[in-house]
Write a protein that holds these residues in place. Structure first.
Motif, PDB file in Angstrom:
ATOM      1  N   GLY A   4       0.709  -1.179   0.034  1.00 52.40           N
ATOM      2  CA  GLY A   4      -0.079   0.093   0.112  1.00 52.40           C
ATOM      3  C   GLY A   4       0.867   1.385  -0.099  1.00 52.40           C
ATOM      4  O   GLY A   4       2.001   1.361   0.441  1.00 52.40           O
ATOM      5  N   PHE A   5       0.268   2.276  -0.695  1.00 57.67           N
ATOM      6  CA  PHE A   5       0.972   3.566  -0.644  1.00 57.67           C
ATOM      7  C   PHE A   5       0.230   4.567   0.010  1.00 57.67           C
ATOM      8  O   PHE A   5      -0.972   4.700  -0.273  1.00 57.67           O
ATOM      9  CB  PHE A   5       1.335   3.842  -2.151  1.00 57.67           C
ATOM     10  CG  PHE A   5       2.399   2.738  -2.691  1.00 57.67           C
ATOM     11  CD1 PHE A   5       3.596   2.854  -2.465  1.00 57.67           C
ATOM     12  CD2 PHE A   5       1.640   1.779  -3.444  1.00 57.67           C
ATOM     13  CE1 PHE A   5       4.525   1.833  -3.283  1.00 57.67           C
ATOM     14  CE2 PHE A   5       2.339   0.634  -4.144  1.00 57.67           C
ATOM     15  CZ  PHE A   5       3.916   0.844  -3.807  1.00 57.67           C
ATOM     16  N   GLY A   6       0.822   5.732   0.701  1.00 58.50           N
ATOM     17  CA  GLY A   6       0.043   6.612   1.339  1.00 58.50           C
ATOM     18  C   GLY A   6       0.672   8.262   0.784  1.00 58.50           C
ATOM     19  O   GLY A   6       1.974   8.288   1.052  1.00 58.50           O
ATOM     20  N   VAL A  11       4.324  11.038   2.608  1.00 55.95           N
ATOM     21  CA  VAL A  11       4.629   9.891   1.601  1.00 55.95           C
ATOM     22  C   VAL A  11       5.236   8.733   2.543  1.00 55.95           C
ATOM     23  O   VAL A  11       6.276   8.744   3.213  1.00 55.95           O
ATOM     24  CB  VAL A  11       5.368  10.428   0.458  1.00 55.95           C
ATOM     25  CG1 VAL A  11       5.813   9.140  -0.264  1.00 55.95           C
ATOM     26  CG2 VAL A  11       4.708  11.656  -0.250  1.00 55.95           C
ATOM     27  N   THR A  12       4.443   7.624   2.345  1.00 55.47           N
ATOM     28  CA  THR A  12       4.783   6.489   2.879  1.00 55.47           C
ATOM     29  C   THR A  12       4.235   5.174   2.342  1.00 55.47           C
ATOM     30  O   THR A  12       3.594   5.456   1.290  1.00 55.47           O
ATOM     31  CB  THR A  12       4.222   6.306   4.465  1.00 55.47           C
ATOM     32  OG1 THR A  12       4.757   5.221   5.049  1.00 55.47           O
ATOM     33  CG2 THR A  12       2.536   6.110   4.373  1.00 55.47           C
ATOM     34  N   ALA A  13       4.813   3.999   2.710  1.00 56.01           N
ATOM     35  CA  ALA A  13       4.245   2.821   1.966  1.00 56.01           C
ATOM     36  C   ALA A  13       4.061   1.903   2.972  1.00 56.01           C
ATOM     37  O   ALA A  13       4.733   1.768   4.100  1.00 56.01           O
ATOM     38  CB  ALA A  13       5.113   2.262   0.868  1.00 56.01           C
ATOM     39  N   PRO A  20       5.033  -0.354   7.883  1.00 56.36           N
ATOM     40  CA  PRO A  20       5.783   0.419   7.142  1.00 56.36           C
ATOM     41  C   PRO A  20       6.998   0.252   6.628  1.00 56.36           C
ATOM     42  O   PRO A  20       7.780  -0.365   7.085  1.00 56.36           O
ATOM     43  CB  PRO A  20       6.002   1.630   8.146  1.00 56.36           C
ATOM     44  CG  PRO A  20       5.095   1.408   9.471  1.00 56.36           C
ATOM     45  CD  PRO A  20       4.985  -0.202   9.371  1.00 56.36           C
ATOM     46  N   VAL A  21       7.268   0.663   5.042  1.00 58.89           N
ATOM     47  CA  VAL A  21       8.366   0.271   4.437  1.00 58.89           C
ATOM     48  C   VAL A  21       9.244   1.341   4.573  1.00 58.89           C
ATOM     49  O   VAL A  21       8.968   2.640   4.595  1.00 58.89           O
ATOM     50  CB  VAL A  21       8.147   0.152   2.901  1.00 58.89           C
ATOM     51  CG1 VAL A  21       9.320  -0.030   2.346  1.00 58.89           C
ATOM     52  CG2 VAL A  21       7.082  -1.031   2.788  1.00 58.89           C
ATOM     53  N   ASP A  22      10.758   1.189   5.005  1.00 58.41           N
ATOM     54  CA  ASP A  22      11.609   2.191   4.929  1.00 58.41           C
ATOM     55  C   ASP A  22      11.882   2.390   3.567  1.00 58.41           C
ATOM     56  O   ASP A  22      12.634   1.696   2.843  1.00 58.41           O
ATOM     57  CB  ASP A  22      12.826   1.525   5.574  1.00 58.41           C
ATOM     58  CG  ASP A  22      13.830   2.390   5.810  1.00 58.41           C
ATOM     59  OD1 ASP A  22      13.874   3.711   5.586  1.00 58.41           O
ATOM     60  OD2 ASP A  22      15.253   2.378   6.140  1.00 58.41           O
TER      61      ASP A  22
END
Length: 650
Positions: A4-6, A11-13, A20-22
């Motif tokens: 998922g992307f936000g 901005v995050t994923a 959460p993805v680094d």
């Protein structure tokens, strides 16, 4: 779940476990954000360079490629080294983000706000509440470049529209007081939005605060003149005139009519009167087609209405209460099998208690109810009930009764595989009958039956026309649940005629709208089942996360899922426990999955059972008769079974 992307905030994923993805440094996040903003379109490398730096350094193009490579490693950590990326793809002169539409919060937000334009108030409110909850701050909050400004402004305008549509839904639901606080904050922050002022004044009026409503309109007029040098627009001027004349503002006129009519009914019809119970069934029938919440409420209260009717000891009255709930049914797996069985038992008790002088139509409605609620069973009794109801309806020449009886006939055309032509004939008659007599919900049912049947026969041109017709009728008659089936059909059509990646993306996009749809038989397990069918058809491994919710379809998925992880002994035991599929829209697909597992495990007995069950459907697309998924041509599965069994010459 997919990555998922936000961007509705910093901005995050998130990875497929929701963690959460680094994303490493700000330039990496900027590349990802720029590709999200492009919404799947290719962004040339040169454009990315210009968007990242005011004065690009030497080697900027190489740096962008390094950022993309690092992002790919973070977003797809389990991708083999030489396998092409599936999310951040190289295409032509640049890169594109190939995420599922529902995997990006901004994309999902836009689609939701657009979709609620045709939704009923309760459904619109639920969806908008969820969508507005996805915002974590200003969009693209950590970027200050021109492209980010433009996207932030565009998304914020959509957010403001969502706030106003949410208020409209509250007004339509007679919850004006609930709308006031948010609208007050809304106009304070965005005083140039006249729709916000109009909604706030209307909400105050309907909350019994007429003086405050007029004060708000005066404040709007002063602010518009002082800050923007503008006079109020036509809507605000007309609203102020209506309030001064004590004329009801239009947005909630329907709500007012409903409230006054309900109050009159409450005064005029004494509690406990039979008329109340029969009226309740009419309301439940209407409620069932208004959206997820309405469907669930109708199901819950229907059984209570039947129980109350039975307590009066009048079988004919009970029959009218049971048979009056003639809500069209298209899905052949009951959402609540235990409740369905209780409804059937009540209908049979009423049938047994009817006197010889009872109207034939009353008996026919009970028989049709038995046929519809006994969906998915192999017993001959419900099929006989369906045919008897049909015969009575034709004899008394009652179009609405015939439509209900034909629904029962449809539900009983699953005694074996390969009966799509018979169901198509039912759909043909229903469409013609309902169009001739103005029976909108029955006409929608007929179109959906034809979508299913023509899909099973791989006639997508005809199926397309019926899906479009069902959508038009649903929009005109406020039946939003139809979109669950037409949307699923279009995803399945992509699976049947398009490329594998497009099909998987289409299924996932469709599934984003299933949560809370009020139909457990569709909501739970159908997405993974559709993806499993797709993978089996394309000879891809059935590798699914261990916590996948297969819902009621677990017994038919489990052997293949175990085989995908080389657990052959467990798969063989699971296959031996796999029951014959229910007699419903998915029986061909489930037999194909069982047959494929049997071939892989060399289980000759199961192969023979699958072959015998599938043989009558040799000319169909397996599962496509559901209108929601397919595992490819039945003939191909029969060929595979024949080869494994050593059968030649058919």
């Amino acid at each position: 779940m997919p990555v998922g992307f936000g961007v509705l905030g910093p901005v995050t994923a998130w990875d497929d476990a929701g963690e959460p993805v680094d994303l490493k440094g700000p330039r990496h996040r900027a590349v990802l954000a720029r590709l999200v903003a492009a919404r799947g379109r290719v962004v040339p490398v040169g454009q990315i360079v210009d968007d990242l730096w005011d004065d690009p350094p030497a080697g900027a193009v190489g740096a962008v490629r390094t950022f993309v490579a690092a992002l790919r490693r973070r977003l797809e950590p389990r991708r083999p080294p030489r396998e092409a990326a599936r999310l951040l793809v190289t295409e032509g002169p640049g890169y594109a983000l190939r995420a599922d539409p529902g995997a990006v919060d901004a994309w999902r937000f836009e689609d939701t706000v657009s979709a609620v334009a045709d939704a009923l108030p309760r459904a619109a409110l639920d969806r908008l509440d969820a969508a507005l909850g996805w915002w974590r701050g200003p969009a693209y909050a950590d970027f200050d470049q021109p492209w980010a400004h433009a996207e932030r402004s565009r998304l914020d305008q959509i957010r403001l529209t969502a706030v106003e549509r949410r208020a409209e839904a509250l007004l339509a639901l007679d919850r004006a007081a609930d709308a006031v606080p948010d609208l007050d904050a809304h106009v304070a922050a965005y005083p140039w939005r006249e729709d916000g002022w109009a909604l706030l004044a209307s909400a105050l009026y309907w909350a019994g605060r007429q003086a405050d409503a007029l004060a708000v309109l005066r404040r709007a007029r002063e602010l518009l003149r002082d800050q923007l040098g503008l006079d109020p627009g036509p809507r605000l001027r007309r609203l102020e005139t209506d309030l001064l004349r004590q004329t009801e503002p239009e947005p909630t006129g329907a709500a007012r009519v409903w409230a006054e009519t309900a109050a009159a009914y409450e005064r005029s019809v004494v509690p406990g009167a039979r008329a109340r119970l029969e009226s309740t069934v009419g309301l439940l029938r209407s409620l069932a087609v208004t959206g997820p919440g309405g469907l669930e409420a109708a199901r819950d209260h229907r059984e209570a209405a039947i129980s109350a009717a039975e307590q009066l000891g009048d079988p004919e009255f009970t029959a009218r209460v049971i048979g009056g709930y003639d809500v069209p049914a298209i899905w052949t797996r009951s959402d609540d099998p235990a409740q369905a069985a209780r409804v059937v038992a009540a209908a049979q008790r009423a049938l047994a208690g009817l006197g010889l002088d009872a109207p034939e139509a009353t008996r026919a409605r009970l028989l049709a109810t038995v046929a519809i609620e006994s969906r998915g069973t192999a017993s001959p009794g419900p099929a006989q009930s369906a045919r008897e109801a049909e015969a009575i309806a034709r004899r008394v020449a009652d179009p609405a009764l015939l439509a209900q009886a034909l629904n029962g006939v449809y539900m009983q055309t699953f005694q074996r595989a390969g009966l799509a032509p018979q169901r198509d004939a039912v759909g043909v008659e229903l469409v013609a009958l309902a169009a001739r007599h103005g029976l909108a919900t029955a006409e929608i049912l007929g179109h959906l039956i034809r979508v299913q049947a023509r899909s099973a026969l791989a006639d997508f041109t005809t199926a397309d026309a019926h899906a479009d017709a069902a959508d038009r009728l649903a929009a005109r008659h406020e039946s939003p649940l139809v979109g669950v089936f037409t949307g699923g059909y279009r995803a399945m059509r992509t699976a049947a005629t398009g490329a594998y990646p497009d099909a998987e993306a289409a299924y996932r996009s469709w599934a984003t709208g299933l949560a809370g749809c009020g139909m457990p038989g569709v909501e739970r397990g159908l997405l993974p089942l559709a993806l499993l069918c797709l993978r089996v058809w394309h000879d891809r491994p059935a590798d699914f996360p261990a916590d996948t919710d297969w819902g009621p379809y677990a017994p038919w998925a489990r052997p293949l899922v175990l085989l995908a992880t080389d657990r052959r002994d467990e798969a063989a035991r699971a296959l031996r426990r796999t029951p014959a599929p229910p007699r419903d829209l998915l029986q061909e697909a489930l037999w194909c999955l069982t047959g494929r597992a049997a071939v892989a495990l060399g289980d000759r007995d199961v192969m023979l059972r699958a072959r015998d069950a599938l043989a009558p459907a040799a000319g169909e697309l397996a599962g496509a008769g559901s209108g929601l998924l397919t595992v490819g041509p039945v003939a191909a599965h029969l060929d595979r079974l024949d080869a494994a069994l050593g059968v030649t010459g058919g």
